[in-house]
Each structure stands twice: as structure tokens, then as C-alpha cells.
Design a protein around this motif. Sequence first.
Motif, PDB file in Angstrom:
ATOM      1  N   ALA A  70      45.218  85.321  30.664  1.00  0.00           N
ATOM      2  CA  ALA A  70      44.819  83.879  30.505  1.00  0.00           C
ATOM      3  C   ALA A  70      45.982  82.654  30.430  1.00  0.00           C
ATOM      4  N   THR A 121      35.186  83.568  22.803  1.00  0.00           N
ATOM      5  CA  THR A 121      35.114  82.004  23.577  1.00  0.00           C
ATOM      6  C   THR A 121      33.613  81.245  23.098  1.00  0.00           C
ATOM      7  N   PHE A 139      45.213  75.326  27.894  1.00  0.00           N
ATOM      8  CA  PHE A 139      44.957  76.613  27.631  1.00  0.00           C
ATOM      9  C   PHE A 139      43.784  77.257  28.951  1.00  0.00           C
ATOM     10  N   PHE A 140      44.093  78.504  30.102  1.00  0.00           N
ATOM     11  CA  PHE A 140      42.475  78.092  30.288  1.00  0.00           C
ATOM     12  C   PHE A 140      42.731  80.018  30.543  1.00  0.00           C
ATOM     13  N   PHE A 141      41.147  80.463  30.185  1.00  0.00           N
ATOM     14  CA  PHE A 141      40.972  82.136  30.296  1.00  0.00           C
ATOM     15  C   PHE A 141      41.096  82.436  31.961  1.00  0.00           C
ATOM     16  N   ASN A 180      38.405  76.783  22.898  1.00  0.00           N
ATOM     17  CA  ASN A 180      39.900  77.473  22.895  1.00  0.00           C
ATOM     18  C   ASN A 180      40.487  78.161  22.117  1.00  0.00           C
TER      19      ASN A 180
END
Length: 379
Positions: free
Chosen positions: A326, A301, A318-320, A305
Amino acid sequence: MSDIELHRPLINQQGSRAALNTPALVLDRDALERNIATMAAFARAHNIALRPHAKTHKSVHVARLQMAAGARGVCCAKLGEAEALAGQGISAILITSPVVTPQAIARLVALHERIGDLMVVADHPSNVDALAAATRDDASHPLPIIVDIDPGIRRTGVASPEAALELAQRIATAPSLRFAGVQFYCGAQQHIESFADRRAAISDRTTYLQSVIDLLAANGLAPEIITGGGTGTHRIDAGLGVINELQVGSYVFMDKQYLDCDLSGEAIPPFETALYIDAHVISANAPSMATIDAGFKALSTDGGNPAIAAGAPVTSAFFFMGDEHAALIAPGHEFKLGDSVTLTAPHCDPTVNLYDAYHVVRGDTLIDIWPVTARGRSR
């Protein structure tokens, strides 16, 4: 079950990449070989040696390919990496971080006795004294020492030309050591996105490096090896003509950090993406949104991203979503359970260290599985 046991039956089955259990670290064999060949040709054309950094790939398979293409050896950031690669036949290694504790020095000496071409950096007189004491009974096989020079990031390295000279003299007077050269790695400049800005920054630092070299030469200690540089500055370093050995690493894979940079000054990437992370959609219960099975444990990280390479719109957000997951959000796109999604690594080195093996592909077919030889060897 290991990756090798799990996926061995898929090797050489047409289209078998789609059957990989995910998340999986995937390596495009053809792109890898083209990257290695491109850098090797560049080095030959500019009469500069290659000692690629194995901290990127941690793989004996990749190291062998690099050396077969003309590299004089590899770099390792840690002693444990060097031990792992040496254990599988890599015999020309530079350890680019100081080795200072008694227990680590004992391992270093044992490794020096086993392989023919081992070098290590040092940046402090007490470390040189400890290395000299540990090797004093083997003056017929002196341990080559590279003086590490701080380029301004204050991580490791001597802090002045005078300190570099003092250390080189200390090494040169120890019968069981040999002064082999200097290291100058400008890590802070590697990811400056503008080629012109990066060149200006490296030119400034190289002027300082030249002042160190001049002082050493004036005192009879001209360095044979001047090692450093990286993927971000390899063209600049070669053009400036001071460094004579490149420690390039990420060029073999490329990652988002380097793809965001103009490496050539021509806005055309000289290297291809060869490393990917394959994932699958495991939940798709909201419009235009999906959850994939790759989270913090699948991707480093520190580089931001990942980018979408395939399987979803490249504009997807994109989101963890935690350790294992994700989210992808793509307005107007309908995600389906089981969709394959391919990501590029934000930062390849620490991402590789999360996996036990590379799944080597040609097109959509798994052709081999390579262990990450030095995974976790951070000691």
C-alpha cells in the motif's frame, strides 16, 4: 516458519513490538480487557445476557476472557468455528447460521454429543425435519433449536410471524429437538452512523420482532431466549427491552466501521481500539510518499481504507497498491526506510481471518502470541 516460531524469542523483551516481522496482527491486551469488562458491566447493569460472537475474534483465548467476565457462552457463524473452539474447551455455543447438508448435520450431531450446551438456528421446515431425523435416537439429550427470524435483509430467517410459529411448532413436536427461542440480528442497521437514525431503525424492527414473540406466546411457545443485537445497537436493544441476549462481537477490538459510528448517543466511543496491523516502510523513493508491506492480503477491503494509528501523519492518504503493498502520501512528511506504521482495521472480522496469530502486546512489548484458533474454519 510460523508466527509463533518466528517471534517467540521476542516475548517479554522490552520494546520487542518494534522487532516484529510485518505485516503483523497486533492485539493490545489492556485495551482488550477493558473492552470486555465494559460490555460485561453494561450487560449486568441492564439485566441482559451476553453471548458474544466469536466470528469476530475466532480465538479461544478471547472467548475464555469473555466467559470469565460473565458471558453465558459464545456465538459462532459456522460449524467449523464451533468445532475449533469446542476442541479447546469452549462448551457453550450457539451456531447462528443454519446447518443443512447431510455431511454438516452429521458433524453437528457429533459436536452436540461432545459438548454440554450447543444450540443451532433453523429457518426452514425441511431443515428441522433433517435435524430431527439425525437426532431421533437421542431424545434424552434434545438439540436446542433457535428459530431464525429475517429482520428484512433476506439473508436467512423465516419471513413472517406465521412462518416462525409454524417452525416453532414443528420443533416442539420433535422428541429429539427443543424449541429454545428466536434469533433476530439486524445486521443492516449496525453501522448507521447517527445514533438517532440507528435507534429509529431498530425501534421499527423491534416492533416487528415483538409481533412474532406475541404470536408465539399466544400459542404456548413463548421464547426463552431472544438473541440478537450487536455492537452497533447494544445500547438501543437493551433500552428497548425485548432482546434478552446480546450477540455483540466487534466491541472487543473496534474497527473503522464502528469508530465512524456514534455508539453511545453521546459522541464518546464506549470502547477502545485494541486491534492493529503493524507494517513497515519498504520503499521511499518519491517525496512525501512511501510504500508499506501491507496490502490486500493484510487488510480486509470491504470496510474501506484503514486509518493511521501511529508512525505517519494521521492525515496521510492511503492507497492499496496490490496484494502485498500500500502507499502512504503525506505532503511535507519525509518517510524513511524501515519506519514502523500502525494501522487500524477497516473491518476487524475478515481482517483477523487473514492471520495465523495475534501478537499480544502491553505497551511496546510483545507479551504473548495467541493462535487465531478458528482461522479459515468457514465450513
